[in-house]
Design an enzyme around this catalytic site. Structure first.
Site, PDB file in Angstrom:
ATOM      1  CG  ASP A   5       8.903   8.849   9.170  1.00  0.00           C
ATOM      2  OD1 ASP A   5       8.766   8.578   7.967  1.00  0.00           O
ATOM      3  OD2 ASP A   5       9.933   9.341   9.645  1.00  0.00           O
TER       4      ASP A   5
ATOM      5  CG  ASP B  95       5.633  -2.953  -4.654  1.00  0.00           C
ATOM      6  OD1 ASP B  95       6.292  -3.990  -4.803  1.00  0.00           O
ATOM      7  OD2 ASP B  95       6.076  -1.961  -4.031  1.00  0.00           O
ATOM      8  CG  ASN B  96       8.278  -0.113  -6.920  1.00  0.00           C
ATOM      9  OD1 ASN B  96       7.428   0.478  -6.251  1.00  0.00           O
ATOM     10  ND2 ASN B  96       9.434  -0.489  -6.401  1.00  0.00           N
TER      11      ASN B  96
ATOM     12  CG  ASP C 116       7.048   3.945  -6.561  1.00  0.00           C
ATOM     13  OD1 ASP C 116       6.540   5.068  -6.380  1.00  0.00           O
ATOM     14  OD2 ASP C 116       6.561   2.913  -6.097  1.00  0.00           O
TER      15      ASP C 116
ATOM     16  N   GLY D 107       2.425   3.709   1.627  1.00  0.00           N
ATOM     17  CA  GLY D 107       2.911   3.967   2.979  1.00  0.00           C
ATOM     18  C   GLY D 107       3.317   5.402   3.225  1.00  0.00           C
ATOM     19  NE  ARG D 108       8.724   6.291   1.223  1.00  0.00           N
ATOM     20  CZ  ARG D 108       9.548   6.833   0.315  1.00  0.00           C
ATOM     21  NH1 ARG D 108       9.609   8.130   0.192  1.00  0.00           N
ATOM     22  NH2 ARG D 108      10.296   6.062  -0.427  1.00  0.00           N
TER      23      ARG D 108
ATOM     24  N   GLY E  18       0.794  -1.226   0.000  1.00  0.00           N
ATOM     25  CA  GLY E  18       0.000   0.000   0.000  1.00  0.00           C
ATOM     26  C   GLY E  18       0.825   1.275   0.000  1.00  0.00           C
TER      27      GLY E  18
END
EC number: 2.7.7.-
Length: 522
Positions: free
Chosen positions: A135, A274-275, A284, A102-103, A100
């Site tokens: 984060d 996923d890329n 990406d 994530g950032r 997913g």
């Protein structure tokens, strides 16, 4: 600064419509509503005038204070409905489960006055339900690299996601750049990246792996109708024939993308499923790099340094493998596997054709035959043995005189004098054979020169150039970003006075972090 938003992804597909805090496994949903986390002091560092113009923005829109606030994640414009998407993927050949955004947080789908649809996505704008242990932030160095490469690839003519702007956050981000237990604080930044669609192979893999076939079918139908409307005009049924045509087009677009990467010497570095973009775009920009001295086994990714799965010469084969995983994922939607086999064959045929076209264009031939393909392969083997710069060698072919074959035009392309001396006879022999081939080709010299000029860039975004811009920016001077971007706007022109940007990698950059291999840390 106004946008018209038509947020079809969140309007038409199942998702989590209530914002919920915390990292978690998300089932039965293709997205989660999430808001960007505001930052302390947003400041615009760089922007793409071409991408801004495509979105209907002028300089006054971009340089105002509100622009920085919006594209740092501190403020939403009317119509924005931010969300993060849910997908899985194969990483380094192994199934990784849910991954997913994530950032990455998509602000919405902007539709321009010309009818173009652009997803606006912030990278580094804070945590999402898919951030796992991270984060959700991004550091300045990786954000500069993504911003610059997105636009550089566009100007090279390589299919790619784009970048609108780069905004500093005024906050620090802690990263362990070498994964060696020595983290340090770095300046943070947010990139606004832009694409007609950010749907990836992994979006289809995750529901398939979970047996969520209704979700898989809904996503596939949506993708065809929104992103491939020529395959299914409004009101038309999504039949198995349409599904097969769609998969075949995905394969063909991916093949052409791989050929373009190989043409310009680009190495993605982390070709996980996923890329991989469903539209055949480069997506990406992490530990990417450009081939300096020609080495088909080179990878810029430190994580891949042992197996070199994603090395330069392996990229077309990896893309084929990745398409196989996509085929496995969507197989439940087909009564027969024949359309999937046909799609995979379309990849092979399209790549072979595009590669042959590259041979003709890079060597300045009207068309390439089997012997020409082998001629280029033989040259590449010699370039690797003699440690020759790929970009400089092929650009120097524009100055090659077939009436007097010589290594003189190529002197700046050699990295090692001893290797040059050892392999000079073989290279000269190759040049004599190439000269004979040019003399029998019907393409006039002027047309040949222009054909080669448009295929062999003078300027590429070498890692050491990007690192120099990063070093300046981290010292408080973002001017190097705009300067480098301006050079990359015209990669096929000579640009007198900017020769320093077209030099081979300097010795000091051979093993320096950021200039040779990079980590995924960002």
């Amino acid at each position: 600064m106004e946008f018209h938003f038509d947020n079809a992804f969140v309007r038409e597909l199942p998702g989590e419509h209530e914002e919920r805090p915390g990292v978690r496994e998300v089932r039965g949903a293709l997205f989660s509503r999430v808001r960007p986390t505001p930052v302390r002091a947003p400041k615009l560092l760089a922007w793409s005038r071409e991408m801004a113009a495509a979105l209907g923005l002028g300089e006054a829109d971009v340089t105002g204070e509100r622009f920085a606030r919006v594209f740092a994640g501190n403020e939403l414009l009317p119509g924005m409905q931010p969300y993060a998407t849910n997908y899985g993927g194969h990483q380094f050949g192994a199934w990784a489960g849910q991954l997913g955004d994530g950032r990455a947080i998509t602000l919405g789908e902007a539709v321009t006055a010309a009818g173009e649809r652009w997803e606006l996505q912030l990278k580094g704008a804070g945590p999402t339900p898919y951030s796992r242990f991270a984060d959700g932030r991004a550091v300045l160095r990786s954000s500069i690299r993504e911003f610059l490469c997105s636009e550089a690839m566009h100007h090279l003519g390589v299919p790619t996601t784009r970048a609108l702007c780069l905004v500093a956050t005024g906050e620090g981000v802690v990263r362990d750049i070498f994964y060696d237990g020595h983290p340090r604080e770095e300046p943070g930044a947010v990139v606004c990246r832009v694409a007609p669609s950010f749907i990836r192979f992994g979006h289809f893999e995750l529901p398939a792996a979970r047996g969520e076939i209704a979700l898989l079918r809904a996503l596939t139908r949506f993708c065809i109708r929104r992103d491939f409307p020529h395959l299914a005009p409004e009101g038309a049924d999504i039949t198995e024939t349409v599904l097969g045509d769609w998969f075949g087009e995905v394969c063909e677009r991916t093949a052409r993308l791989m050929a373009e990467w190989m043409r310009v010497g680009f190495v993605h570095g982390v070709m996980n499923t996923d890329n991989m973009s469903i539209l055949g775009l480069t997506i990406d920009y992490g530990p990417y790099g450009w081939i300096d001295d020609y080495d088909p086994d080179w990878t810029p990714n430190t994580t891949d340094r042992h197996t070199r799965r994603y090395r330069f010469g392996q990229q077309p084969a990896v893309a084929y493998w990745n398409l196989g995983q996509l085929a496995n994922a969507i197989a439940p939607l087909f009564a027969s596997l024949e359309p999937l086999h046909a799609g995979m064959q379309r990849y092979v045929d399209a790549y072979v054709a595009a590669d042959r076209d590259n041979v003709a264009r890079k060597l300045g031939l009207s068309e390439a035959n089997d012997e020409d393909v082998e001629r280029k392969r033989a040259l590449e083997r010699l370039l690797a043995l003699a440690e020759v710069d790929m970009t400089l060698w092929f650009r120097a072919l524009l100055r090659f005189d077939p009436q007097a074959p010589s290594l003189a035009p190529f002197e700046e392309a050699f990295y090692d004098a001893a290797r040059r001396e050892a392999h000079a006879p073989a290279l000269l022999d190759w040049l004599h054979g190439y000269a004979a081939r040019l003399r029998e080709d019907p393409l006039p010299p002027e047309a040949r020169h222009e054909r080669m000029r448009r295929a062999n860039p003078r300027f590429v975004l070498r890692n050491y150039l990007a690192q120099q811009a990063i070093d300046r920016a981290e010292q408080g001077d973002p001017g190097g970003i705009d300067e480098l971007l301006d050079v990359m706007r015209r990669p096929y022109d000579d640009q007198p006075g900017r020769e320093a940007f077209a030099q081979r990698r300097p010795d000091w950059a051979r093993d320096r972090p950021g200039c040779s291999m990079l980590s995924c840390s960002s």
